[in-house]
Structure formats: structure tokens, C-alpha cells
Design a protein around this motif. Structure first.
Motif, PDB file in Angstrom:
ATOM      1  N   LYS A   1      47.540  47.581   8.234  1.00  0.00           N
ATOM      2  CA  LYS A   1      47.844  48.307   6.999  1.00  0.00           C
ATOM      3  C   LYS A   1      48.398  47.396   5.910  1.00  0.00           C
ATOM      4  O   LYS A   1      48.113  47.587   4.721  1.00  0.00           O
ATOM      5  N   ALA A   2      49.180  46.400   6.293  1.00  0.00           N
ATOM      6  CA  ALA A   2      49.792  45.516   5.307  1.00  0.00           C
ATOM      7  C   ALA A   2      48.768  44.713   4.528  1.00  0.00           C
ATOM      8  O   ALA A   2      49.058  44.208   3.443  1.00  0.00           O
ATOM      9  N   LEU A   3      47.548  44.587   5.079  1.00  0.00           N
ATOM     10  CA  LEU A   3      46.526  43.774   4.426  1.00  0.00           C
ATOM     11  C   LEU A   3      45.616  44.583   3.501  1.00  0.00           C
ATOM     12  O   LEU A   3      44.690  44.015   2.909  1.00  0.00           O
ATOM     13  N   TYR A   4      45.865  45.866   3.363  1.00  0.00           N
ATOM     14  CA  TYR A   4      44.991  46.668   2.511  1.00  0.00           C
ATOM     15  C   TYR A   4      44.856  46.105   1.094  1.00  0.00           C
ATOM     16  O   TYR A   4      43.740  46.033   0.562  1.00  0.00           O
ATOM     17  N   PRO A   5      45.943  45.700   0.438  1.00  0.00           N
ATOM     18  CA  PRO A   5      45.780  45.145  -0.923  1.00  0.00           C
ATOM     19  C   PRO A   5      44.920  43.886  -0.943  1.00  0.00           C
ATOM     20  O   PRO A   5      44.097  43.710  -1.846  1.00  0.00           O
ATOM     21  N   GLU A   6      45.102  43.014   0.044  1.00  0.00           N
ATOM     22  CA  GLU A   6      44.342  41.765   0.083  1.00  0.00           C
ATOM     23  C   GLU A   6      42.860  42.017   0.355  1.00  0.00           C
ATOM     24  O   GLU A   6      41.996  41.370  -0.244  1.00  0.00           O
ATOM     25  N   ILE A   7      42.567  42.942   1.268  1.00  0.00           N
ATOM     26  CA  ILE A   7      41.165  43.242   1.566  1.00  0.00           C
ATOM     27  C   ILE A   7      40.495  43.894   0.361  1.00  0.00           C
ATOM     28  O   ILE A   7      39.348  43.569   0.017  1.00  0.00           O
ATOM     29  N   LEU A   8      41.199  44.804  -0.301  1.00  0.00           N
ATOM     30  CA  LEU A   8      40.624  45.424  -1.493  1.00  0.00           C
ATOM     31  C   LEU A   8      40.362  44.384  -2.574  1.00  0.00           C
ATOM     32  O   LEU A   8      39.296  44.388  -3.203  1.00  0.00           O
ATOM     33  N   ALA A   9      41.314  43.487  -2.787  1.00  0.00           N
ATOM     34  CA  ALA A   9      41.129  42.445  -3.808  1.00  0.00           C
ATOM     35  C   ALA A   9      39.922  41.570  -3.488  1.00  0.00           C
ATOM     36  O   ALA A   9      39.193  41.139  -4.389  1.00  0.00           O
ATOM     37  N   LEU A  10      39.702  41.323  -2.200  1.00  0.00           N
ATOM     38  CA  LEU A  10      38.588  40.495  -1.764  1.00  0.00           C
ATOM     39  C   LEU A  10      37.246  41.158  -2.073  1.00  0.00           C
ATOM     40  O   LEU A  10      36.281  40.483  -2.466  1.00  0.00           O
ATOM     41  N   LEU A  11      37.186  42.478  -1.907  1.00  0.00           N
ATOM     42  CA  LEU A  11      35.917  43.192  -2.003  1.00  0.00           C
ATOM     43  C   LEU A  11      35.730  43.955  -3.311  1.00  0.00           C
ATOM     44  O   LEU A  11      34.615  44.374  -3.618  1.00  0.00           O
ATOM     45  N   GLU A  12      36.777  44.128  -4.062  1.00  0.00           N
ATOM     46  CA  GLU A  12      36.711  44.947  -5.273  1.00  0.00           C
ATOM     47  C   GLU A  12      35.622  44.525  -6.254  1.00  0.00           C
ATOM     48  O   GLU A  12      34.948  45.390  -6.835  1.00  0.00           O
ATOM     49  N   PRO A  13      35.389  43.217  -6.454  1.00  0.00           N
ATOM     50  CA  PRO A  13      34.332  42.836  -7.394  1.00  0.00           C
ATOM     51  C   PRO A  13      32.942  43.324  -7.002  1.00  0.00           C
ATOM     52  O   PRO A  13      32.045  43.384  -7.845  1.00  0.00           O
ATOM     53  N   ARG A  14      32.762  43.685  -5.724  1.00  0.00           N
ATOM     54  CA  ARG A  14      31.452  44.135  -5.243  1.00  0.00           C
ATOM     55  C   ARG A  14      31.328  45.660  -5.175  1.00  0.00           C
ATOM     56  O   ARG A  14      30.259  46.175  -4.854  1.00  0.00           O
ATOM     57  N   LEU A  15      32.418  46.373  -5.424  1.00  0.00           N
ATOM     58  CA  LEU A  15      32.354  47.830  -5.403  1.00  0.00           C
ATOM     59  C   LEU A  15      31.556  48.315  -6.609  1.00  0.00           C
ATOM     60  O   LEU A  15      31.892  48.022  -7.753  1.00  0.00           O
ATOM     61  N   ARG A  16      30.510  49.069  -6.354  1.00  0.00           N
ATOM     62  CA  ARG A  16      29.731  49.592  -7.472  1.00  0.00           C
ATOM     63  C   ARG A  16      30.507  50.709  -8.153  1.00  0.00           C
ATOM     64  O   ARG A  16      31.426  51.313  -7.578  1.00  0.00           O
ATOM     65  N   SER A  17      30.172  51.020  -9.373  1.00  0.00           N
ATOM     66  CA  SER A  17      30.780  52.147 -10.055  1.00  0.00           C
ATOM     67  C   SER A  17      30.445  53.420  -9.290  1.00  0.00           C
ATOM     68  O   SER A  17      29.292  53.685  -8.959  1.00  0.00           O
ATOM     69  N   GLY A  18      31.462  54.193  -8.965  1.00  0.00           N
ATOM     70  CA  GLY A  18      31.274  55.392  -8.163  1.00  0.00           C
ATOM     71  C   GLY A  18      31.496  55.189  -6.681  1.00  0.00           C
ATOM     72  O   GLY A  18      31.469  56.153  -5.914  1.00  0.00           O
ATOM     73  N   ALA A  19      31.726  53.942  -6.256  1.00  0.00           N
ATOM     74  CA  ALA A  19      31.957  53.657  -4.842  1.00  0.00           C
ATOM     75  C   ALA A  19      33.236  54.333  -4.359  1.00  0.00           C
ATOM     76  O   ALA A  19      34.202  54.500  -5.111  1.00  0.00           O
ATOM     77  N   PHE A  20      33.229  54.708  -3.072  1.00  0.00           N
ATOM     78  CA  PHE A  20      34.412  55.310  -2.461  1.00  0.00           C
ATOM     79  C   PHE A  20      35.147  54.278  -1.616  1.00  0.00           C
ATOM     80  O   PHE A  20      34.530  53.469  -0.924  1.00  0.00           O
ATOM     81  N   VAL A  21      36.481  54.348  -1.671  1.00  0.00           N
ATOM     82  CA  VAL A  21      37.345  53.553  -0.804  1.00  0.00           C
ATOM     83  C   VAL A  21      38.244  54.524  -0.061  1.00  0.00           C
ATOM     84  O   VAL A  21      38.963  55.317  -0.684  1.00  0.00           O
ATOM     85  N   LEU A  22      38.193  54.492   1.255  1.00  0.00           N
ATOM     86  CA  LEU A  22      39.024  55.371   2.055  1.00  0.00           C
ATOM     87  C   LEU A  22      39.978  54.525   2.879  1.00  0.00           C
ATOM     88  O   LEU A  22      39.544  53.627   3.609  1.00  0.00           O
TER      89      LEU A  22
END
Length: 221
Positions: free
Chosen positions: A163-184
Motif C-alpha cells: 500500500k505504501a507504494l501506491y503513489p510511486e506506482i501511480l507516478a510511474l504509470l500515470e503518463p500512460r493512462l489514457r483519458s477516461g482510464a480507471f484506477v482502482l
């Protein structure tokens, strides 16, 4: 077509959920020396997560049945073709997401797990569910395994690892999230930094708490 209701997969998921419900980390000898307070701190730690989750290797720690169904519905409704999962464990959530890809006509699910024994169990469950051809399991620390060789666009991101790595993982992948993508994010309450980020409107997400401890976000920025 709904793969989740096909007998072989429905029975497999029911068995896996039932087995997970029948076990509890609180009853494990491997964690007998860890108090409830210490367990809470370890789940929030950015430095001790490998050792802690290594001691949890015999537990599925799955999403809930409702969250599994939600994942399938999101992937189906959004016609997802490209999914990334942080935290494979025994592959219960992976099965839900891969079933949606199958019903969408195909796609790729990249999932990552650092515990080797869990990788073996997840692969066996995906084989049993007839969905292994849609899934690539990457073994190792997600900060490394998800740092390269990713699809150009990601339709759904599931966060269900340390759980502590959620911000880091999101930062790693965020540039590839398409508009409208879901993150759960499962058990999101253990990552206050993550919740603060996705709930800040300027960061480009709409958010909806679900099932008590799940945060559903949609990339709109």
C-alpha cells in the motif's frame, strides 16, 4: 457472453474466495510476534514492505467479491484492451480482469508479484481458468518490473500490492493512462498520500469510494 458465469471459471473463483475467507493472517504463526498496531505500521512502510509481505506469502489477500465484479464490469464497459495490475497474489483479481479481456475480444494484462510462490500459484490458477494466454506475470519488485516495456496506453490500473507504494506506482504509470482510464486502489486507506493526490482536483481525477476501503478513480485531466 460472460466468462465469469462459465462453470469452470465460476467454480474456480468460488473455491479461491472460499479458501481465502477460511484463513486469516491474524492466526498465522508467521505473524504471531507482530501486534495489530505493528501490522498497521508495516503496511504503511516504504522500507519494510518486502519483509512483511514475504511473511504473508501463504495468504491470498484478495479483493472482495464485489470488487472483483466491479473490476470485470469496468473492463467490460470500457472495452479495455490494456490493463496493468500491481500485486498479483494468487491471481483472483487477475482472473476477473482477464475474463473481461476475453469477453472484449482480447488484449493484454500485465501483472507483477515479487513473491515467487505466489507467482506459481497465480500461473496455475490462470491456467485452470483458461486465461493464461492474456496475462503476462512479471516477477520482482514492481518499481522495476513496471519501469519499462509497457503499452502506450493503459485502460485500467489496479493497485493491490504494498500500500505504501501506491503513489510511486501511480507516478510511474500515470503518463500512460489514457483519458477516461480507471484506477482502482484496494485498501487505499493505508496510503493517505495516494488518497490525497488522487482527491486533489488539480491532479485530474474523479473519485468514488467503494466497498469500504476501495478508491475508484477516473483519469479525466
Amino acid at each position: 457472453m460472460n466468462s465469469l458465469t462459465q462453470p469452470h471459471l465460476a467454480q474456480l473463483l468460488d473455491r479461491l474466495f472460499s479458501e481465502a475467507d477460511a484463513t486469516s493472517p491474524a492466526d498465522s504463526p508467521a505473524l504471531a510476534d507482530v501486534t495489530s498496531e505493528a501490522r498497521q505500521q508495516l503496511m504503511r512502510s516504504k522500507t519494510e514492505y518486502l519483509a512483511y509481505y514475504g511473511r504473508m506469502k501463504d495468504f491470498a489477500l484478495p479483493v472482495s467479491r464485489d470488487t472483483g465484479l466491479l473490476l470485470y464490469m469496468l473492463a467490460r464497459g470500457g472495452r479495455a484492451r490494456s490493463i496493468v495490475e500491481f500485486g498479483t497474489s494468487f491471481g483472483i483479481s487477475t482472473l476477473h480482469l482477464a475474463a473481461a479481456l476475453r469477453d472484449n475480444g482480447g488484449g493484454q494484462l500485465i501483472t507483477t508479484e515479487f513473491e515467487p510462490s505466489k507467482v506459481l500459484r497465480a500461473r496455475a490458477n490462470l491456467e485452470a481458468g483458461g486465461l493464461s494466454d492474456l496475462v503476462e506475470i512479471r516477477e520482482g519488485d514492481a518499481l522495476l518490473t513496471l519501469a519499462s516495456d509497457l503499452p502506450e496506453h493503459i485502460d485500467i490500473l489496479l493497485l493491490d500490492g504494498a500500500k505504501a507504494l501506491y503513489p510511486e506506482i501511480l507516478a510511474l504509470l500515470e503518463p500512460r493512462l489514457r483519458s477516461g482510464a480507471f484506477v482502482l486502489a484496494d485498501n487505499a486507506d493505508y496510503s493517505p498520500d495516494y488518497l490525497a493526490y488522487v482527491r486533489e482536483p488539480a491532479n485530474g481525477y474523479l473519485n468514488l469510494p467503494f466497498d469500504g476501503d476501495v478508491e475508484l478513480s477516473q483519469r479525466v485531466g
